[in-house]
Design a protein around this motif. Sequence first.
Motif, PDB file in Angstrom:
ATOM      1  N   UNK A  81      12.367 -25.289   4.987  1.00 50.03           N
ATOM      2  CA  UNK A  81      12.092 -24.441   6.138  1.00 50.03           C
ATOM      3  C   UNK A  81      12.307 -22.988   5.733  1.00 50.03           C
ATOM      4  N   UNK A  82      11.339 -22.175   6.030  1.00 53.46           N
ATOM      5  CA  UNK A  82      11.439 -20.758   5.689  1.00 53.46           C
ATOM      6  C   UNK A  82      11.870 -19.973   6.924  1.00 53.46           C
ATOM      7  N   UNK A  83      12.396 -18.797   6.685  1.00 52.96           N
ATOM      8  CA  UNK A  83      12.730 -17.881   7.775  1.00 52.96           C
ATOM      9  C   UNK A  83      11.479 -17.670   8.621  1.00 52.96           C
ATOM     10  N   UNK A  84      11.643 -17.436   9.901  1.00 49.93           N
ATOM     11  CA  UNK A  84      10.492 -17.347  10.805  1.00 49.93           C
ATOM     12  C   UNK A  84       9.535 -16.204  10.473  1.00 49.93           C
ATOM     13  N   UNK A  85       9.967 -15.240   9.671  1.00 42.86           N
ATOM     14  CA  UNK A  85       9.096 -14.114   9.339  1.00 42.86           C
ATOM     15  C   UNK A  85       8.407 -14.259   7.980  1.00 42.86           C
ATOM     16  N   UNK A  86       8.727 -15.320   7.232  1.00 41.89           N
ATOM     17  CA  UNK A  86       8.121 -15.503   5.905  1.00 41.89           C
ATOM     18  C   UNK A  86       6.627 -15.787   6.023  1.00 41.89           C
ATOM     19  N   UNK A  87       6.248 -16.708   6.870  1.00 42.69           N
ATOM     20  CA  UNK A  87       4.822 -17.048   7.014  1.00 42.69           C
ATOM     21  C   UNK A  87       4.008 -15.855   7.506  1.00 42.69           C
ATOM     22  N   UNK A  88       4.445 -15.138   8.565  1.00 44.56           N
ATOM     23  CA  UNK A  88       3.653 -13.975   8.974  1.00 44.56           C
ATOM     24  C   UNK A  88       3.598 -12.883   7.904  1.00 44.56           C
ATOM     25  N   UNK A  89       4.715 -12.671   7.188  1.00 46.15           N
ATOM     26  CA  UNK A  89       4.711 -11.634   6.157  1.00 46.15           C
ATOM     27  C   UNK A  89       3.811 -12.003   4.988  1.00 46.15           C
ATOM     28  N   UNK A  90       4.064 -13.161   4.391  1.00 45.52           N
ATOM     29  CA  UNK A  90       3.343 -13.508   3.172  1.00 45.52           C
ATOM     30  C   UNK A  90       1.989 -14.150   3.440  1.00 45.52           C
ATOM     31  N   UNK A  91       1.971 -15.145   4.334  1.00 42.90           N
ATOM     32  CA  UNK A  91       0.719 -15.859   4.600  1.00 42.90           C
ATOM     33  C   UNK A  91      -0.312 -15.009   5.312  1.00 42.90           C
ATOM     34  N   UNK A  92       0.075 -14.485   6.473  1.00 41.48           N
ATOM     35  CA  UNK A  92      -0.861 -13.684   7.258  1.00 41.48           C
ATOM     36  C   UNK A  92      -0.998 -12.270   6.700  1.00 41.48           C
ATOM     37  N   UNK A  93       0.122 -11.653   6.362  1.00 41.70           N
ATOM     38  CA  UNK A  93       0.103 -10.267   5.905  1.00 41.70           C
ATOM     39  C   UNK A  93      -0.394 -10.091   4.487  1.00 41.70           C
ATOM     40  N   UNK A  94       0.434 -10.476   3.517  1.00 46.79           N
ATOM     41  CA  UNK A  94       0.091 -10.237   2.108  1.00 46.79           C
ATOM     42  C   UNK A  94      -1.205 -10.943   1.718  1.00 46.79           C
ATOM     43  N   UNK A  95      -1.266 -12.247   1.949  1.00 45.81           N
ATOM     44  CA  UNK A  95      -2.460 -12.987   1.525  1.00 45.81           C
ATOM     45  C   UNK A  95      -3.668 -12.685   2.408  1.00 45.81           C
ATOM     46  N   UNK A  96      -3.438 -12.404   3.679  1.00 50.88           N
ATOM     47  CA  UNK A  96      -4.532 -11.992   4.549  1.00 50.88           C
ATOM     48  C   UNK A  96      -5.096 -10.638   4.156  1.00 50.88           C
ATOM     49  N   UNK A  97      -4.226  -9.742   3.700  1.00 55.71           N
ATOM     50  CA  UNK A  97      -4.687  -8.429   3.235  1.00 55.71           C
ATOM     51  C   UNK A  97      -5.299  -8.487   1.848  1.00 55.71           C
ATOM     52  N   UNK A  98      -4.810  -9.408   1.042  1.00 59.69           N
ATOM     53  CA  UNK A  98      -5.315  -9.545  -0.333  1.00 59.69           C
ATOM     54  C   UNK A  98      -6.696 -10.185  -0.344  1.00 59.69           C
ATOM     55  N   UNK A  99      -6.845 -11.307   0.356  1.00 57.75           N
ATOM     56  CA  UNK A  99      -8.167 -11.928   0.456  1.00 57.75           C
ATOM     57  C   UNK A  99      -8.969 -11.112   1.464  1.00 57.75           C
ATOM     58  N   UNK A 100     -10.279 -11.200   1.371  1.00 60.35           N
ATOM     59  CA  UNK A 100     -11.066 -10.321   2.217  1.00 60.35           C
ATOM     60  C   UNK A 100     -12.403 -10.914   2.604  1.00 60.35           C
ATOM     61  N   UNK A 101     -12.578 -11.141   3.886  1.00 62.77           N
ATOM     62  CA  UNK A 101     -13.880 -11.570   4.369  1.00 62.77           C
ATOM     63  C   UNK A 101     -14.791 -10.363   4.556  1.00 62.77           C
ATOM     64  N   UNK A 102     -14.220  -9.240   4.983  1.00 67.37           N
ATOM     65  CA  UNK A 102     -15.044  -8.059   5.248  1.00 67.37           C
ATOM     66  C   UNK A 102     -15.697  -7.525   3.973  1.00 67.37           C
TER      67      UNK A 102
END
Length: 151
Positions: A81-102
């Motif tokens: 179990x990760x801290x509640x902010x790990x998924x939003x930071x890394x999954x949504x934030x870092x990886x969402x910003x790194x990958x790019x649909x636009x």
Amino acid sequence: MTAPESLRAPQRSARPSFWHGQAPVVAVVALGGALGAAARYALSLHWPTPPGGFPWVTFWTNVVGCAVIGVFMVVITEVSAAHRLVRPFFGTGVLGGFTTFSTYAVDIQKLVDHGRPAIGLAYLAATLLAALTAVWLASTATRRVLKWRQP
């Protein structure tokens, strides 16, 4: 007899305040997104795509990012179990910003504008296929490695 409505004490909501609820999530997504987008931008500056050329940097950025998402999701959902902010930071934030649909969509439009619609269509299909395959392979491999390492 009940007190008139104007004299009653205000009811406390069970909902946490914005600063204790969503603000930290929004902040870590923004921070992670900035880091991921900056990394992607640095790659595009280091390996620019010539006009009408195949956008390899965006292609590999999306494929690698999807592979990391596959590993990350297995680790945080099946290992510990990760801290509640790990998924939003890394999954949504870092990886969402790194990958790019636009950028992917803009690259396809640029290929079409440069008279290379077949390459644009190939890029569209190849990115989708490679990204989905990367997530599947990475998550499957992560599960196998974790299973193999168990005593």
